[in-house]
Motif scaffolding. Structure first.
Motif, mmCIF file in Angstrom:
data_model
loop_
_atom_site.group_PDB
_atom_site.id
_atom_site.type_symbol
_atom_site.label_atom_id
_atom_site.label_comp_id
_atom_site.label_asym_id
_atom_site.label_seq_id
_atom_site.Cartn_x
_atom_site.Cartn_y
_atom_site.Cartn_z
ATOM 1 N N UNK A 31 104.502 60.498 -5.736
ATOM 2 C CA UNK A 31 103.484 61.400 -5.190
ATOM 3 C C UNK A 31 102.133 60.695 -5.074
ATOM 4 N N UNK A 32 101.777 59.923 -6.078
ATOM 5 C CA UNK A 32 100.518 59.170 -6.033
ATOM 6 C C UNK A 32 100.578 58.127 -4.924
ATOM 7 N N UNK A 33 101.690 57.408 -4.852
ATOM 8 C CA UNK A 33 101.889 56.393 -3.813
ATOM 9 C C UNK A 33 101.713 57.012 -2.430
ATOM 10 N N UNK A 34 102.350 58.147 -2.199
ATOM 11 C CA UNK A 34 102.272 58.823 -0.899
ATOM 12 C C UNK A 34 100.852 59.306 -0.607
ATOM 13 N N UNK A 35 100.204 59.862 -1.592
ATOM 14 C CA UNK A 35 98.847 60.377 -1.396
ATOM 15 C C UNK A 35 97.883 59.252 -1.039
ATOM 16 N N UNK A 36 98.032 58.114 -1.694
ATOM 17 C CA UNK A 36 97.152 56.978 -1.428
ATOM 18 C C UNK A 36 97.344 56.405 -0.023
ATOM 19 N N UNK A 37 98.518 56.619 0.546
ATOM 20 C CA UNK A 37 98.846 56.035 1.847
ATOM 21 C C UNK A 37 98.989 57.075 2.950
ATOM 22 N N UNK A 38 98.647 58.316 2.645
ATOM 23 C CA UNK A 38 98.780 59.422 3.602
ATOM 24 C C UNK A 38 100.184 59.433 4.210
ATOM 25 N N UNK A 39 101.164 59.428 3.329
ATOM 26 C CA UNK A 39 102.573 59.347 3.694
ATOM 27 C C UNK A 39 103.279 60.547 3.086
ATOM 28 N N UNK A 40 104.218 61.118 3.806
ATOM 29 C CA UNK A 40 104.964 62.246 3.237
ATOM 30 C C UNK A 40 106.056 61.721 2.308
ATOM 31 N N UNK A 41 106.428 62.532 1.353
ATOM 32 C CA UNK A 41 107.508 62.175 0.441
ATOM 33 C C UNK A 41 108.804 61.973 1.239
ATOM 34 N N UNK A 42 108.987 62.790 2.248
ATOM 35 C CA UNK A 42 110.168 62.685 3.100
ATOM 36 C C UNK A 42 110.237 61.315 3.767
ATOM 37 N N UNK A 43 109.116 60.854 4.314
ATOM 38 C CA UNK A 43 109.092 59.542 4.958
ATOM 39 C C UNK A 43 109.319 58.418 3.950
ATOM 40 N N UNK A 44 108.728 58.539 2.784
ATOM 41 C CA UNK A 44 108.923 57.523 1.743
ATOM 42 C C UNK A 44 110.396 57.417 1.368
ATOM 43 N N UNK A 45 111.031 58.533 1.124
ATOM 44 C CA UNK A 45 112.437 58.521 0.711
ATOM 45 C C UNK A 45 113.323 57.985 1.824
ATOM 46 N N UNK A 46 113.060 58.394 3.068
ATOM 47 C CA UNK A 46 113.851 57.909 4.195
ATOM 48 C C UNK A 46 113.726 56.393 4.327
ATOM 49 N N UNK A 47 112.495 55.896 4.274
ATOM 50 C CA UNK A 47 112.264 54.446 4.383
ATOM 51 C C UNK A 47 112.902 53.698 3.217
#
Length: 58
Positions: A31-47
Motif C-alpha cells: 500500500x505504501x509502495x503504491x501510494x508513493x508511485x500513484x499506482x493501484x494495488x490491482x496494477x501492482x499485483x498484475x505487474x
C-alpha cells in the motif's frame, strides 16, 4: 485482424477476480509502495505476477 481475433484479444485483457491472503506487513508495504508511485494495488499485483511468471517460466 478479424472481429473474432479482436474479441479473443479483448478477452485476454478482461479483469477477473482472484483471491489470495498475504501477510499484514506485506499488504502494508504494498500500500505504501503504491501510494508513493500513484499506482493501484490491482496494477501492482498484475505487474508483479506477470514479471514473476516471465522470470520463472521454463
Amino acid at each position: 485482424m478479424s472481429d473474432e481475433q479482436a474479441k479473443e484479444g479483448a478477452a485476454d485483457d478482461e479483469l477477473v477476480l482472484i483471491s489470495a491472503r498475504v501477510r499484514k506487513a506485506t499488504r502494508k508495504r504494498a500500500r505504501v509502495f503504491c501510494a508513493e508511485r500513484d499506482l493501484s494495488m490491482q496494477d501492482l499485483i498484475d505487474r508483479a505476477l506477470n514479471e514473476y511468471i516471465d522470470r520463472h517460466a521454463t
